[in-house]
Design a protein around this motif. Sequence first.
Motif, PDB file in Angstrom:
ATOM      1  N   VAL A 286       0.826  -1.205   0.000  1.00 30.77           N
ATOM      2  CA  VAL A 286       0.000   0.000   0.000  1.00 30.77           C
ATOM      3  C   VAL A 286       0.861   1.255   0.000  1.00 30.77           C
ATOM      4  O   VAL A 286       0.535   2.254  -0.656  1.00 30.77           O
ATOM      5  CB  VAL A 286      -0.961  -0.017   1.206  1.00 30.77           C
ATOM      6  CG1 VAL A 286      -1.724   1.288   1.290  1.00 30.77           C
ATOM      7  CG2 VAL A 286      -1.945  -1.172   1.085  1.00 30.77           C
ATOM      8  N   ILE A 303      -8.209  -1.394  -4.963  1.00 26.42           N
ATOM      9  CA  ILE A 303      -7.248  -2.023  -4.063  1.00 26.42           C
ATOM     10  C   ILE A 303      -7.974  -3.099  -3.252  1.00 26.42           C
ATOM     11  O   ILE A 303      -8.854  -2.780  -2.436  1.00 26.42           O
ATOM     12  CB  ILE A 303      -6.626  -0.997  -3.097  1.00 26.42           C
ATOM     13  CG1 ILE A 303      -6.110   0.224  -3.858  1.00 26.42           C
ATOM     14  CG2 ILE A 303      -5.532  -1.651  -2.269  1.00 26.42           C
ATOM     15  CD1 ILE A 303      -5.004  -0.055  -4.826  1.00 26.42           C
ATOM     16  N   VAL A 305      -8.313  -5.373  -0.186  1.00 25.22           N
ATOM     17  CA  VAL A 305      -7.762  -5.472   1.168  1.00 25.22           C
ATOM     18  C   VAL A 305      -8.472  -6.606   1.897  1.00 25.22           C
ATOM     19  O   VAL A 305      -9.547  -7.043   1.497  1.00 25.22           O
ATOM     20  CB  VAL A 305      -7.907  -4.144   1.945  1.00 25.22           C
ATOM     21  CG1 VAL A 305      -7.121  -3.028   1.259  1.00 25.22           C
ATOM     22  CG2 VAL A 305      -9.368  -3.742   2.082  1.00 25.22           C
ATOM     23  N   LEU A 314      -9.239   1.501   7.254  1.00 24.00           N
ATOM     24  CA  LEU A 314      -9.541   1.959   5.902  1.00 24.00           C
ATOM     25  C   LEU A 314      -9.488   3.482   5.826  1.00 24.00           C
ATOM     26  O   LEU A 314      -9.028   4.054   4.833  1.00 24.00           O
ATOM     27  CB  LEU A 314     -10.923   1.457   5.480  1.00 24.00           C
ATOM     28  CG  LEU A 314     -11.093  -0.057   5.312  1.00 24.00           C
ATOM     29  CD1 LEU A 314     -12.549  -0.384   4.992  1.00 24.00           C
ATOM     30  CD2 LEU A 314     -10.179  -0.607   4.239  1.00 24.00           C
ATOM     31  N   ALA A 334     -10.047   7.036  -3.762  1.00 22.51           N
ATOM     32  CA  ALA A 334      -9.768   5.800  -3.031  1.00 22.51           C
ATOM     33  C   ALA A 334     -10.932   4.860  -3.277  1.00 22.51           C
ATOM     34  O   ALA A 334     -12.064   5.152  -2.893  1.00 22.51           O
ATOM     35  CB  ALA A 334      -9.596   6.080  -1.541  1.00 22.51           C
ATOM     36  N   LEU A 336     -11.491   1.108  -2.380  1.00 21.64           N
ATOM     37  CA  LEU A 336     -10.947  -0.007  -1.616  1.00 21.64           C
ATOM     38  C   LEU A 336     -11.995  -1.107  -1.518  1.00 21.64           C
ATOM     39  O   LEU A 336     -13.160  -0.835  -1.231  1.00 21.64           O
ATOM     40  CB  LEU A 336     -10.546   0.458  -0.214  1.00 21.64           C
ATOM     41  CG  LEU A 336      -9.704   1.740  -0.145  1.00 21.64           C
ATOM     42  CD1 LEU A 336      -9.458   2.123   1.312  1.00 21.64           C
ATOM     43  CD2 LEU A 336      -8.397   1.576  -0.893  1.00 21.64           C
TER      44      LEU A 336
END
Length: 383
Positions: A286, A303, A305, A314, A334, A336
């Motif tokens: 990251v 991304i 996770v 987060l 972002a 995620l």
Amino acid sequence: MRSFFTHAWRLLDEAGLAARCFRYVAPPVEQWLPDADPVAAGRTAVQLEQALGENIWCCLPGPACDTRDSVARRVDLIDAIVGETRHVFTNMRVAGEQGLHNEAVAAAAETMARLGSTPARQQDNFRFAALAWIKPATPYFPAAWHDGAPGFSVALELAGPFLQACGRHDNFADRLDACREELTSRVARTLPVLVRLAREQGVRFLGYDLSLAPFPGDETSAVAVVESLNGSRFGQLDFMFALYAVNDMLQHALPNLPMVGFNGTMLSVLEDTRLAEATAAGDVGVKDLLLLSTVCGCGLDMIPVSADSDPARLATLVRAMSTIAQKWRKPLIARLLPATTNLRGVTRFEHDFIVNTAVLRLDTPTFMPTERFGVFAPLRRAA
């Protein structure tokens, strides 16, 4: 609305061109739903998806957190918009001209964790992102939002042509020049069609987003293009140089062209086969992605996770991305995706735009949460 897309499809076809998909973007939800009613937002999302059909995606932008007001009552809009739909995207603006809204950062992270809490909903995070310094007319989802009179913008698929161009040359300068020539040629071929579409439909052409965006496959990897420029590999320091060089070319090669959006290389882990391979091999962290966000196109995008990533951790990622955006006034997002994995430790998403890989764990002191506090507005000297 559909007539515009039908007309666009016909003009592209006549020119020997094709669009991977068409997309409709609305103004932020608060402009057309001032009472922030989740039921009404969800109903609108379903109606739009049904009206547009399978081949036209839609984005109903979520809360624009650009004041010191609380965002708590507006978060339910996100769940309502994505909850009953398959192709409707949404977002939350957490940083911009008014500063970095830390309550919004936390709310966006809580939304990501909530959507990722059950395997059945984990893929919904594909359609949600936290936005920082994103201006209207960006054509990429879920970063898109609209403002003002109707208009349209365009993104080109450049990864495949750039990769082929790099393969025809044996040094960095010639490879970069070949990519520039490919870009110039593709703009020259498409611009007359777009100008004609704007004239015949009476809708403004807002500009190009000349981002180098990936699509799953060995021949359409944005990371492979960057690696090919100077022989660097993702994770090596010279990769950052090549990344900056191609982004500088994208942003400045055509100075008189109307441009919107990111105009940079998108490092999207779950959409880029080469980057997904590097992630599975343990070569991606990251912190690497955060460092590259200072010069890349779109930030922390797609991304994966670990599914047990709590909202506070987060939020540290969303805040770090927003800090970079706030410092440089640079558009970043972002996106995620907390995700479970199979027995081989690989994610289990099912979508044409997604290539599965290993998850990134947020289990070091780096991601320890800090307190939630108000709006941070940097001090600036008067011009």
